[in-house]
Design a protein around this motif. Structure first.
Motif, PDB file in Angstrom:
ATOM      1  N   UNK A 176       1.913   7.885  -4.563  1.00  0.00           N
ATOM      2  CA  UNK A 176       1.815   6.830  -5.568  1.00  0.00           C
ATOM      3  C   UNK A 176       2.293   7.309  -6.940  1.00  0.00           C
ATOM      4  N   UNK A 177       2.211   8.610  -7.182  1.00  0.00           N
ATOM      5  CA  UNK A 177       2.705   9.142  -8.463  1.00  0.00           C
ATOM      6  C   UNK A 177       4.225   9.129  -8.528  1.00  0.00           C
ATOM      7  N   UNK A 178       4.905   9.338  -7.384  1.00  0.00           N
ATOM      8  CA  UNK A 178       6.365   9.414  -7.453  1.00  0.00           C
ATOM      9  C   UNK A 178       7.072   8.058  -7.401  1.00  0.00           C
ATOM     10  N   UNK A 179       6.574   7.096  -6.620  1.00  0.00           N
ATOM     11  CA  UNK A 179       7.206   5.769  -6.670  1.00  0.00           C
ATOM     12  C   UNK A 179       6.292   4.637  -6.192  1.00  0.00           C
ATOM     13  N   UNK A 180       4.985   4.829  -6.313  1.00  0.00           N
ATOM     14  CA  UNK A 180       3.952   3.864  -5.905  1.00  0.00           C
ATOM     15  C   UNK A 180       3.944   3.660  -4.389  1.00  0.00           C
ATOM     16  N   UNK A 181       5.062   3.204  -3.841  1.00  0.00           N
ATOM     17  CA  UNK A 181       5.201   3.021  -2.389  1.00  0.00           C
ATOM     18  C   UNK A 181       6.662   2.785  -2.094  1.00  0.00           C
TER      19      UNK A 181
ATOM     20  N   UNK B   5       0.814  -1.221   0.000  1.00  0.00           N
ATOM     21  CA  UNK B   5       0.000   0.000   0.000  1.00  0.00           C
ATOM     22  C   UNK B   5       0.851   1.277   0.000  1.00  0.00           C
ATOM     23  N   UNK B   6       0.346   2.304  -0.669  1.00  0.00           N
ATOM     24  CA  UNK B   6       1.082   3.564  -0.796  1.00  0.00           C
ATOM     25  C   UNK B   6       1.394   4.199   0.552  1.00  0.00           C
TER      26      UNK B   6
END
Lengths: 375, 375
Positions: free
Chosen positions: B239-244, B56-57
């Motif tokens: 979540x846009x920069x590296x998902x998690x 999960x993020x």
């Protein structure tokens, strides 16, 4: 305050429970992770406490060398370690490339990877698409960008064929835009074919790769392949966003590739995914013959079209504990669609059949579905 | 194309070789990493292949609970797991907070952490500073931001005292700007004092923390503490920069804290760092008495002032294989300065003395420096 929306897929992933049969995520099968070998590599790496120290922004040298070798020897795309920048998953590559090089305007395929859309939206970019190659040619210029997946495009599973790759490269060389090519699934062709990237034919390009689909996503290790001058420029953004990618995880992957044969492992993954894809395809053909699709040659998804709006269907499906992704979310303009994406890699054969039977019942509540063994 | 410059510190780190005595980085001492215990935790975690799967993020739940407990029980700042977002090192927190909430304008301390400057510059933010608290009050408003370190500020090592914390909180509550408080060194007070953050007195705030200085930086695991509403909004950017953040590294830290006492380990780190700081202070007093500084109460740096321009001196020092960071680079406006930052955690006692002797010779080439044992 800025207005940002969570991706529909991440919302679904957060919403699924233990009853849900999920074809929604892009999750590889955790039972295929080479855990035993990774454990050997991890314990070896832990002998040196520097595996837990800060490290260089560009990434661990041994790992960069091995990735460069994959380009040179597998992709027929000569590459050296200075042309590789390690990223925190390939998701981070979007952010770094955009921050370093892109202005406002970016062209994408229609439909395209939702994670790319999120990354670019968060940066307030102006995302656009095109109808055919002629149309694309009129739109690209030396300041904007073009993002594409050439192999097993997420979500459609399509491959850009050799002829079309050359056509695209011709346009790129003429228009000189920044080209971002996403190779997340490039090594998962069911027959082991590895295609030469479009980036090999065009210098102003970035080829993205990842260990997520071929080893395991929990490490969050991906990379960008670009000419050295670009790599040097991107290091500024890389250190600004997270200094560097986990030293530990990079060294484990490096050691894993020292000690074990990555491509032997990938062979196993391909074989397993192919049989899951075929099973899901057979289930669709049997239980929902109205669902139109082509069997993909690789990747992790079956993409096809229902007779009705897939966004509404996906919502109803959640009520019977089945999750999949309606294509609407893969369109940058959110257009309505009957198409949908089904992941086949993270479910058992039993779950694949069960899930599709549940969907079939939802679509034709009066028809009695007979469950039979397919294989 | 955008114009970005690499940070001076990262350039130094890339330039040092095996002869260099480096006081430049902010590297913790790798010999103190709890490698043996982490190995136990890692092997336990590897029993479950989900440790290598996407997750999960927001971050692994057990780890978020433990971090929340540290706030509640150690910082006297009641917190629950929904108020924690795991980030890929605390460096990523700058990017996520700025992308989600900040417009153009951000106020920082003078001097301030160079990594914060890099992160904000890459986002094209307008970075400003202030002279005193009255001045700050005139500048803040509900759309801009204020970034500060309250404990052992990097680079100065200063602590914002209780009275001043309350003054700042009063201003914040009046002006309603976004407040970003960086707690990277908050748990490394040499006497074990843990201060209540300013964020505990102001709701529109983000408190950043990290395992880099208290366990190991190679995991790249940090966090943001903020109210739940903010965490939910930041998940879109996350979540846009590296998902998690790496599932694996989060689970290892979670398991490490299940099995071992983090604060027993921190006690060891504090003790070791205190003795290194004292040794470096004695070396300065002995060999370079003209260097003016105060002994810090915690953190990883001695900060002081030479009689000459420290930027020029730092360049000359590299020629005699000593690296330190001139204060110029910590000023958002790049102003000239005689001040400099010395890291004492990543060198041996021998290296500390040797390095300062080399510097002393550089400063007074005609004086003969006598090397004697200090302790």
């Amino acid at each position: 305050m800025k207005k940002l929306e969570r991706s529909y897929i991440r919302q679904i992933l957060d919403a699924i429970n233990e009853r849900t049969i999920s074809f929604a995520g892009g999750l590889p099968n955790e039972n295929l992770f080479p855990v035993k070998d990774l454990k050997v590599a991890t314990n070896k790496v832990l002998e040196n406490p520097l595996c837990l120290q800060y490290s260089k922004s560009q990434g661990v040298e041994g790992l960069r060398e091995k990735i460069a070798d994959i380009y040179t020897n597998k992709f027929d795309f000569p590459t050296n370690k200075d042309e590789i920048l390690i990223t925190t998953g390939s998701q981070q590559a979007f952010d770094i490339i955009a921050k370093t090089f892109l202005d406002k305007e970016l062209y994408v395929q229609k439909p395209t990877y939702i994670g790319a859309l999120s990354a670019y939206k968060v940066l307030d970019m102006d995302i656009k698409s095109f109808d055919d190659l002629d149309d694309l040619e009129n739109k690209l210029n030396s300041t904007n960008g073009f993002y594409a997946m050439s192999d097993f495009t997420n979500p459609t599973g399509r491959v850009i064929d050799q002829k079309r790759r050359e056509d695209v490269a011709k346009i790129l060389n003429k228009k000189e835009c920044y080209f971002i090519e996403d190779g997340a699934y490039s090594l998962i062709d069911f027959n082991g074919v590895i295609r030469k990237p479009i980036s090999a034919l065009y210098e102003k390009s970035f080829h993205m790769g990842s260990f997520s689909k071929i080893v395991a996503p929990g490490f969050r290790v991906g990379w960008i392949r670009a000419k050295k001058e670009y790599i040097d420029q991107m290091m500024v953004s890389k250190e600004a966003v997270d200094l560097h990618t986990s030293t530990f995880n990079q060294m484990i992957l490096d050691e894993y590739m020292n000690e074990f044969d990555l491509f032997e492992h990938i062979k196993l993954v391909r074989k397993e995914y192919k049989s899951k894809m075929e099973y899901m395809a057979e289930c669709f053909e049997k239980y929902i013959p109205s669902f139109e699709f082509k069997r993909p040659q690789g990747g992790m998804f079956i993409y096809g079209s229902f007779k009705e709006d897939s966004f509404e269907l996906a919502k109803k499906a959640l009520e019977v504990d089945v999750a999949f992704v309606p294509a609407k979310v893969f369109f940058h303009n959110n257009q309505d669609s009957n198409e949908a994406r089904f992941n086949f890699t993270n479910s058992t054969f039993e779950q694949i059949e069960q899930g599709i039977i549940r969907l079939a019942k939802l679509l034709s509540p009066n028809n009695e579905i007979k469950k039979e063994c397919i294989a």
